[in-house]
Design a protein around this motif. Structure first.
Motif, PDB file in Angstrom:
ATOM      1  N   ASN A 104       5.962   9.740  16.478  1.00  0.00           N
ATOM      2  CA  ASN A 104       4.377   8.936  16.747  1.00  0.00           C
ATOM      3  C   ASN A 104       4.272   7.795  15.616  1.00  0.00           C
ATOM      4  N   ASP A 105       4.553   8.078  14.836  1.00  0.00           N
ATOM      5  CA  ASP A 105       5.094   7.139  13.689  1.00  0.00           C
ATOM      6  C   ASP A 105       5.801   6.023  14.014  1.00  0.00           C
ATOM      7  N   ILE A 106       6.753   6.418  13.898  1.00  0.00           N
ATOM      8  CA  ILE A 106       8.091   5.736  14.253  1.00  0.00           C
ATOM      9  C   ILE A 106       7.351   4.944  15.913  1.00  0.00           C
ATOM     10  N   ARG A 107       7.301   5.366  16.933  1.00  0.00           N
ATOM     11  CA  ARG A 107       6.370   4.593  18.215  1.00  0.00           C
ATOM     12  C   ARG A 107       5.701   3.594  18.063  1.00  0.00           C
ATOM     13  N   LYS A 108       5.124   3.854  16.748  1.00  0.00           N
ATOM     14  CA  LYS A 108       3.283   2.830  16.453  1.00  0.00           C
ATOM     15  C   LYS A 108       4.532   1.623  15.570  1.00  0.00           C
ATOM     16  N   SER A 109       5.287   2.496  14.770  1.00  0.00           N
ATOM     17  CA  SER A 109       6.249   0.415  13.956  1.00  0.00           C
ATOM     18  C   SER A 109       7.152  -0.260  15.295  1.00  0.00           C
ATOM     19  N   VAL A 110       7.492   0.976  15.885  1.00  0.00           N
ATOM     20  CA  VAL A 110       8.375   0.258  17.290  1.00  0.00           C
ATOM     21  C   VAL A 110       7.510  -1.000  18.050  1.00  0.00           C
ATOM     22  N   TYR A 113       8.463  -4.864 -12.997  1.00  0.00           N
ATOM     23  CA  TYR A 113       9.550  -5.570 -13.373  1.00  0.00           C
ATOM     24  C   TYR A 113       9.495  -7.035 -12.989  1.00  0.00           C
ATOM     25  N   THR A 114       8.979  -7.404 -12.296  1.00  0.00           N
ATOM     26  CA  THR A 114       9.139  -9.361 -11.992  1.00  0.00           C
ATOM     27  C   THR A 114       8.293  -9.507 -11.982  1.00  0.00           C
ATOM     28  N   GLY A 115       6.280  -8.555 -11.848  1.00  0.00           N
ATOM     29  CA  GLY A 115       5.592  -9.633 -11.562  1.00  0.00           C
ATOM     30  C   GLY A 115       5.394 -10.397  -9.570  1.00  0.00           C
ATOM     31  N   LYS A 116       5.888  -9.633  -8.796  1.00  0.00           N
ATOM     32  CA  LYS A 116       5.596 -10.109  -7.581  1.00  0.00           C
ATOM     33  C   LYS A 116       5.028  -9.027  -6.961  1.00  0.00           C
ATOM     34  N   LEU A 117       4.208  -9.675  -5.864  1.00  0.00           N
ATOM     35  CA  LEU A 117       3.569  -8.490  -4.672  1.00  0.00           C
ATOM     36  C   LEU A 117       4.083  -9.056  -3.136  1.00  0.00           C
ATOM     37  N   ASP A 118       5.644  -8.456  -3.721  1.00  0.00           N
ATOM     38  CA  ASP A 118       6.593  -8.292  -2.969  1.00  0.00           C
ATOM     39  C   ASP A 118       7.540  -7.503  -2.331  1.00  0.00           C
ATOM     40  N   THR A 119       8.193  -6.853  -0.773  1.00  0.00           N
ATOM     41  CA  THR A 119       8.724  -5.457  -0.219  1.00  0.00           C
ATOM     42  C   THR A 119       9.816  -6.325   0.491  1.00  0.00           C
ATOM     43  N   PHE A 120       9.725  -5.351   1.251  1.00  0.00           N
ATOM     44  CA  PHE A 120      10.481  -5.903   2.441  1.00  0.00           C
ATOM     45  C   PHE A 120      10.066  -4.882   4.065  1.00  0.00           C
ATOM     46  N   LYS A 121      10.282  -6.154   4.534  1.00  0.00           N
ATOM     47  CA  LYS A 121       9.195  -6.152   6.017  1.00  0.00           C
ATOM     48  C   LYS A 121      10.504  -5.880   6.820  1.00  0.00           C
ATOM     49  N   PRO A 122       9.328  -5.060   7.982  1.00  0.00           N
ATOM     50  CA  PRO A 122       9.959  -4.035   9.027  1.00  0.00           C
ATOM     51  C   PRO A 122      11.022  -4.911   9.768  1.00  0.00           C
ATOM     52  N   ILE A 123      10.665  -5.929   9.932  1.00  0.00           N
ATOM     53  CA  ILE A 123      11.891  -6.930  10.732  1.00  0.00           C
ATOM     54  C   ILE A 123      11.861  -7.490  10.596  1.00  0.00           C
ATOM     55  N   SER A 124      13.530  -8.050  10.494  1.00  0.00           N
ATOM     56  CA  SER A 124      13.651  -9.966   9.755  1.00  0.00           C
ATOM     57  C   SER A 124      14.291 -10.051  10.479  1.00  0.00           C
ATOM     58  N   PRO A 138      12.392   1.154  11.195  1.00  0.00           N
ATOM     59  CA  PRO A 138      11.876   2.018  11.659  1.00  0.00           C
ATOM     60  C   PRO A 138      10.939   2.980  11.591  1.00  0.00           C
ATOM     61  N   LEU A 139      11.143   3.344  10.045  1.00  0.00           N
ATOM     62  CA  LEU A 139      10.978   4.890  10.046  1.00  0.00           C
ATOM     63  C   LEU A 139       9.759   4.194   8.566  1.00  0.00           C
ATOM     64  N   ILE A 140       9.260   3.133   8.527  1.00  0.00           N
ATOM     65  CA  ILE A 140       8.205   2.080   7.324  1.00  0.00           C
ATOM     66  C   ILE A 140       7.237   3.385   7.612  1.00  0.00           C
ATOM     67  N   TYR A 141       7.227   3.859   8.400  1.00  0.00           N
ATOM     68  CA  TYR A 141       5.849   4.467   8.892  1.00  0.00           C
ATOM     69  C   TYR A 141       5.518   6.072   7.759  1.00  0.00           C
ATOM     70  N   VAL A 142       6.896   6.062   7.578  1.00  0.00           N
ATOM     71  CA  VAL A 142       7.458   8.453   7.483  1.00  0.00           C
ATOM     72  C   VAL A 142       7.643   8.760   5.846  1.00  0.00           C
ATOM     73  N   GLU A 143       7.753   9.455   6.009  1.00  0.00           N
ATOM     74  CA  GLU A 143       7.385   9.766   3.653  1.00  0.00           C
ATOM     75  C   GLU A 143       8.467  10.261   4.547  1.00  0.00           C
ATOM     76  N   GLU A 144       8.815  10.295   2.489  1.00  0.00           N
ATOM     77  CA  GLU A 144      10.463  11.090   2.094  1.00  0.00           C
ATOM     78  C   GLU A 144      10.449  12.366   2.064  1.00  0.00           C
ATOM     79  N   ASP A 145       9.467  12.650   2.302  1.00  0.00           N
ATOM     80  CA  ASP A 145       8.982  14.727   2.262  1.00  0.00           C
ATOM     81  C   ASP A 145       9.196  14.813   3.581  1.00  0.00           C
TER      82      ASP A 145
END
Length: 237
Positions: free
Chosen positions: A11-17, A147-158, A170-177
């Motif tokens: 469901n988390d993958i559906r949500k991100s998609v 380390y860089t003093g920026k509010l930054d991370t990768f985007k869901p889609i680019s 598609p995995l941005i809402y899924v935790e590594e565990d």
């Protein structure tokens, strides 16, 4: 598929998609397979998504061998069983990336991205799916903050303008565990072998920091995602 997989991660993958319009009917998606847990979980998730949603899209698996000779035979067999084309591309760049003064990880990543884009155009895919997950996103956010003093991370889609390709995560809402659990429970095929640069670095240091924070604040990953998605110029200077 076990029914409770919907609640656990699908469901988390559906949500991100759906939230970021990552996948549409008729898409042809190239999945980079490193041999690690994240990429094989991504592939498995896309297979489940295609079987259990209205979306109709094609998948192609790609492994790029930079000279490490990782054994991908079990992964190749898994793709064959699921009627997914598999591409194995050799670009032996080991000598080049370790001779240069720059970080071998930086050069390797840059060269692999170029190869993936080239192959994507050759086989006619319009999107490249990457296996970055929620924990990756949070650690990248912390790395940039500390380390860089920026509010930054990768985007869901680019969008890659140079190669006219969309990159989706598609995995941005899924935790590594959860990824670790499913890869183990489903015995998903991992490549045999590893990179010599697979050692302690700033990212593994931040991974330990994240674990420490989560001991006190278990919902920290979700709160970070929520903060990023609710970001507004009005909230900050």
């Amino acid at each position: 598929m076990k029914k409770w997989y919907n609640k656990l991660f699908l469901n988390d993958i559906r949500k991100s998609v759906e939230n970021y319009n990552m996948i549409e009917n008729g898409d042809k998606i190239l999945v980079g397979l490193s041999g690690g847990k994240d990429s094989i979980f991504l592939l498995y998730s896309l297979i489940l998504l295609r079987k259990n949603s209205y979306l109709d899209f094609n998948i192609i698996g790609l492994h790029i061998d930079i000279g490490l000779k990782i054994d991908m035979e079990s992964t190749k067999y898994f793709l064959t069983e699921n009627n997914i084309p598999y591409i194995h591309e050799n670009i032996d760049i080991m000598d080049k990336i370790f001779e240069d003064d720059k970080s071998p990880c930086y050069l390797c990543s840059k060269m692999k991205r170029g190869a993936i884009a080239r192959i994507s155009k050759e086989v006619g895919t319009n999107k490249i799916a990457l296996g970055h997950h929620k924990t990756d996103l949070v650690i990248t956010f912390l790395l940039n903050l500390i380390y860089t003093g920026k509010l930054d991370t990768f985007k869901p889609i680019s969008y890659n303008k140079k190669h006219d390709l969309n990159l989706i995560r598609p995995l941005i809402y899924v935790e590594e565990d959860i990824i670790k659990k499913i890869v183990s429970d489903e015995n998903l095929p991992l490549g045999r072998g590893k990179c010599p640069q697979d050692k302690e670095n700033k990212r593994s240091e931040l991974d330990e920091l994240l674990k420490y924070i989560e001991n006190k604040y278990p919902d920290f990953q979700q709160k970070t995602i929520t903060a990023i998605e609710n970001f507004s110029d009005d909230n900050l200077w």
